[in-house]
Design a protein around this motif. Sequence first.
Motif, PDB file in Angstrom:
ATOM      1  N   GLY A  18       0.777  -1.229   0.000  1.00 52.22           N
ATOM      2  CA  GLY A  18       0.000   0.000   0.000  1.00 52.22           C
ATOM      3  C   GLY A  18       0.814   1.287   0.000  1.00 52.22           C
ATOM      4  N   ILE A  19       2.098   1.202  -0.218  1.00 55.17           N
ATOM      5  CA  ILE A  19       2.921   2.410  -0.268  1.00 55.17           C
ATOM      6  C   ILE A  19       2.546   3.186  -1.526  1.00 55.17           C
ATOM      7  N   PRO A  20       2.221   4.465  -1.378  1.00 53.09           N
ATOM      8  CA  PRO A  20       1.742   5.245  -2.527  1.00 53.09           C
ATOM      9  C   PRO A  20       2.854   5.580  -3.523  1.00 53.09           C
ATOM     10  N   TRP A  21       2.442   5.834  -4.753  1.00 50.35           N
ATOM     11  CA  TRP A  21       3.385   6.209  -5.800  1.00 50.35           C
ATOM     12  C   TRP A  21       4.159   7.468  -5.429  1.00 50.35           C
ATOM     13  N   LYS A  22       3.540   8.357  -4.662  1.00 49.26           N
ATOM     14  CA  LYS A  22       4.231   9.581  -4.249  1.00 49.26           C
ATOM     15  C   LYS A  22       5.489   9.231  -3.455  1.00 49.26           C
ATOM     16  N   ARG A  23       5.372   8.306  -2.511  1.00 48.20           N
ATOM     17  CA  ARG A  23       6.508   7.904  -1.678  1.00 48.20           C
ATOM     18  C   ARG A  23       7.537   7.111  -2.503  1.00 48.20           C
ATOM     19  N   ILE A  24       7.050   6.225  -3.353  1.00 46.91           N
ATOM     20  CA  ILE A  24       7.945   5.437  -4.208  1.00 46.91           C
ATOM     21  C   ILE A  24       8.741   6.364  -5.116  1.00 46.91           C
ATOM     22  N   GLY A  25       8.056   7.332  -5.713  1.00 46.62           N
ATOM     23  CA  GLY A  25       8.739   8.298  -6.573  1.00 46.62           C
ATOM     24  C   GLY A  25       9.819   9.058  -5.813  1.00 46.62           C
ATOM     25  N   ALA A  26       9.501   9.468  -4.590  1.00 41.67           N
ATOM     26  CA  ALA A  26      10.479  10.201  -3.776  1.00 41.67           C
ATOM     27  C   ALA A  26      11.703   9.337  -3.491  1.00 41.67           C
ATOM     28  N   ILE A  27      11.497   8.083  -3.165  1.00 44.72           N
ATOM     29  CA  ILE A  27      12.609   7.173  -2.884  1.00 44.72           C
ATOM     30  C   ILE A  27      13.457   6.957  -4.140  1.00 44.72           C
ATOM     31  N   LEU A  28      12.799   6.866  -5.291  1.00 42.44           N
ATOM     32  CA  LEU A  28      13.512   6.665  -6.550  1.00 42.44           C
ATOM     33  C   LEU A  28      14.143   7.952  -7.079  1.00 42.44           C
ATOM     34  N   GLY A  29      13.791   9.072  -6.463  1.00 41.68           N
ATOM     35  CA  GLY A  29      14.335  10.348  -6.915  1.00 41.68           C
ATOM     36  C   GLY A  29      13.645  10.883  -8.143  1.00 41.68           C
ATOM     37  N   THR A  30      12.365  10.592  -8.266  1.00 40.41           N
ATOM     38  CA  THR A  30      11.595  11.024  -9.423  1.00 40.41           C
ATOM     39  C   THR A  30      10.187  11.405  -8.985  1.00 40.41           C
ATOM     40  N   SER A  31       9.364  11.819  -9.912  1.00 46.31           N
ATOM     41  CA  SER A  31       7.986  12.176  -9.572  1.00 46.31           C
ATOM     42  C   SER A  31       7.147  10.905  -9.420  1.00 46.31           C
ATOM     43  N   PRO A  32       6.011  11.026  -8.715  1.00 40.36           N
ATOM     44  CA  PRO A  32       5.116   9.869  -8.611  1.00 40.36           C
ATOM     45  C   PRO A  32       4.655   9.389  -9.987  1.00 40.36           C
ATOM     46  N   GLN A  33       4.382  10.340 -10.887  1.00 39.47           N
ATOM     47  CA  GLN A  33       3.917   9.981 -12.231  1.00 39.47           C
ATOM     48  C   GLN A  33       4.997   9.228 -13.007  1.00 39.47           C
ATOM     49  N   ALA A  34       6.241   9.684 -12.898  1.00 42.89           N
ATOM     50  CA  ALA A  34       7.339   9.004 -13.605  1.00 42.89           C
ATOM     51  C   ALA A  34       7.550   7.591 -13.052  1.00 42.89           C
ATOM     52  N   ALA A  35       7.461   7.443 -11.745  1.00 39.68           N
ATOM     53  CA  ALA A  35       7.618   6.117 -11.133  1.00 39.68           C
ATOM     54  C   ALA A  35       6.507   5.182 -11.589  1.00 39.68           C
ATOM     55  N   GLN A  36       5.289   5.688 -11.590  1.00 38.81           N
ATOM     56  CA  GLN A  36       4.158   4.857 -12.009  1.00 38.81           C
ATOM     57  C   GLN A  36       4.240   4.528 -13.492  1.00 38.81           C
ATOM     58  N   GLN A  37       4.677   5.489 -14.285  1.00 39.72           N
ATOM     59  CA  GLN A  37       4.815   5.261 -15.718  1.00 39.72           C
ATOM     60  C   GLN A  37       5.857   4.178 -15.992  1.00 39.72           C
ATOM     61  N   ARG A  38       6.942   4.223 -15.246  1.00 38.21           N
ATOM     62  CA  ARG A  38       8.029   3.267 -15.481  1.00 38.21           C
ATOM     63  C   ARG A  38       7.718   1.876 -14.940  1.00 38.21           C
ATOM     64  N   TYR A  39       7.122   1.794 -13.745  1.00 38.37           N
ATOM     65  CA  TYR A  39       6.946   0.501 -13.083  1.00 38.37           C
ATOM     66  C   TYR A  39       5.493   0.033 -12.994  1.00 38.37           C
ATOM     67  N   GLY A  40       4.552   0.905 -13.313  1.00 39.33           N
ATOM     68  CA  GLY A  40       3.150   0.573 -13.150  1.00 39.33           C
ATOM     69  C   GLY A  40       2.701  -0.642 -13.949  1.00 39.33           C
ATOM     70  N   ALA A  41       3.160  -0.775 -15.182  1.00 47.68           N
ATOM     71  CA  ALA A  41       2.738  -1.900 -16.025  1.00 47.68           C
ATOM     72  C   ALA A  41       3.220  -3.226 -15.457  1.00 47.68           C
ATOM     73  N   ILE A  42       4.348  -3.221 -14.780  1.00 51.33           N
ATOM     74  CA  ILE A  42       4.873  -4.454 -14.178  1.00 51.33           C
ATOM     75  C   ILE A  42       4.166  -4.738 -12.858  1.00 51.33           C
ATOM     76  N   VAL A  43       3.975  -3.688 -12.081  1.00 51.37           N
ATOM     77  CA  VAL A  43       3.397  -3.825 -10.745  1.00 51.37           C
ATOM     78  C   VAL A  43       1.892  -4.062 -10.805  1.00 51.37           C
ATOM     79  N   GLU A  44       1.222  -3.343 -11.669  1.00 47.08           N
ATOM     80  CA  GLU A  44      -0.239  -3.402 -11.757  1.00 47.08           C
ATOM     81  C   GLU A  44      -0.663  -3.670 -13.186  1.00 47.08           C
ATOM     82  N   PRO A  45      -0.409  -4.896 -13.690  1.00 52.54           N
ATOM     83  CA  PRO A  45      -0.759  -5.203 -15.072  1.00 52.54           C
ATOM     84  C   PRO A  45      -2.253  -5.050 -15.331  1.00 52.54           C
ATOM     85  N   ALA A  46      -2.577  -4.655 -16.551  1.00 54.47           N
ATOM     86  CA  ALA A  46      -3.986  -4.420 -16.904  1.00 54.47           C
ATOM     87  C   ALA A  46      -4.768  -5.710 -16.994  1.00 54.47           C
TER      88      ALA A  46
END
Length: 90
Positions: free
Chosen positions: A62-90
């Motif tokens: 349940g860790i939000p994309w905002k926190r993940i993005g901060a840890i990765l050193g990027t925006s929440p949107q960039a983190a979700q764009q890069r890893y979202g398809a792997i983490v949350e497949p359609a």
Amino acid sequence: MPRSIQEILDHADEIAERCEAYEPASDDERPVEEYLLERAVLARARGEQQIAEAVTSARAKGIPWKRIGAILGTSPQAAQQRYGAIVEPA
């Protein structure tokens, strides 16, 4: 040229398979720098795989994309764009 994590992992697997199947010939000597470059590419691919697995675990907890993005050193949107398809497949 941007590459997806899956493309990077597939490339690393391809390189690993070529290395494992390699049978040296007498004229196959190559510079150490080439070998080191291959090792660095494999290490990068393994690192990307570890990040993808960690992001998957973080999202499962349940860790939000905002926190993940901060840890990765990027925006929440960039983190979700890069890893979202792997983490949350359609």
